[in-house]
Design an enzyme around this catalytic site. Sequence first.
Site, short mmCIF file in Angstrom:
data_model
loop_
_atom_site.label_atom_id
_atom_site.label_comp_id
_atom_site.label_asym_id
_atom_site.label_seq_id
_atom_site.Cartn_x
_atom_site.Cartn_y
_atom_site.Cartn_z
CE LYS A 174 4.60 -1.26 -0.14
NZ LYS A 174 5.40 -0.41 0.72
CD GLU A 181 1.92 -0.09 6.52
OE1 GLU A 181 2.94 0.40 7.04
OE2 GLU A 181 1.96 -0.85 5.53
#
Length: 302
Positions: A174, A181
């Site tokens: 993550k 991102e």
Amino acid sequence: MRMAMVGLGKMGANMVRRLRRGGIEVVGYDRSREVVDALAREDGMVAADGLADLVAKLPAPRVVWVMLPAGEITEACLGELHDLLSKGDLVIDGGNTNYHDSQRRGAWLAEQGIEFVDAGTSGGVWGLENGYCLMVGGSAAAIELLAPALKVLAPSHDYGWAHVGPIGAGHFTKMVHNGIEYGMMQAIAEGFALLRGKQEFNLDLAQIGELWKHGSVVRSWLLDLTADALQNDQQLENIKPIVPDSGEGRWTAIEAIDQGQALPVISMSLAMRFASQDQHGYANRLLSMMRNAFGGHAVAKK
């Protein structure tokens, strides 16, 4: 299946709603009694008065999902659960925790025979309807126990969730996801700024954003969100040009340094967030002074 959810903020509350829609019983606890009571009325969640009450309302082996901000709050919660749970019980940390902390906590809980899963959770406020992308780390036995919940929370029973490795692997995955991102967001923002800067063309940014959503090689959910936002406001005059960083980008950049990996896009996107938060501009003032010192260049004064 009956499990618990600790932390009923935007993410935790929506995860409870999705679990309940999938037929899973949930015992919920939050500092705000108002939030607990509202979810109990809305979705049939079983309300708990505290962690001890929450644990008492679970069948063995107990499954407790913690959805709290990373850091001291999560550390304190896991400390209390450590004293309340028994061998064979399972704790899941679904927050944006540093994977080093997850490895440490997993080893600590294992001393008591308590299973631990670190669950990298992506989906944000849209997860209730679309499902959550879940990157989970832990033992095969822990994932097997948790699988019914994962299948409900994910976009599908068969995809959108994966056992990516041992404890720590979920939050590590993550972390890298969030680093990517950062870079994608920075590239989209810079591109639209360049489009806006070509004033002679009087480009409609909302039109271009909508156009790129269909068939373009840069189409993505981030682009979809950008295009939708530009439909409402292209000037963004009421938004301050300050972009916080929540931690994962920093951890990704540090990991790259530790590995000796070149991550220029992610690292620079993080630096740009730092620059947006600089309220004093001291480095730029110093640059202006240096130019004046060696070249006699003018210095803009306040």
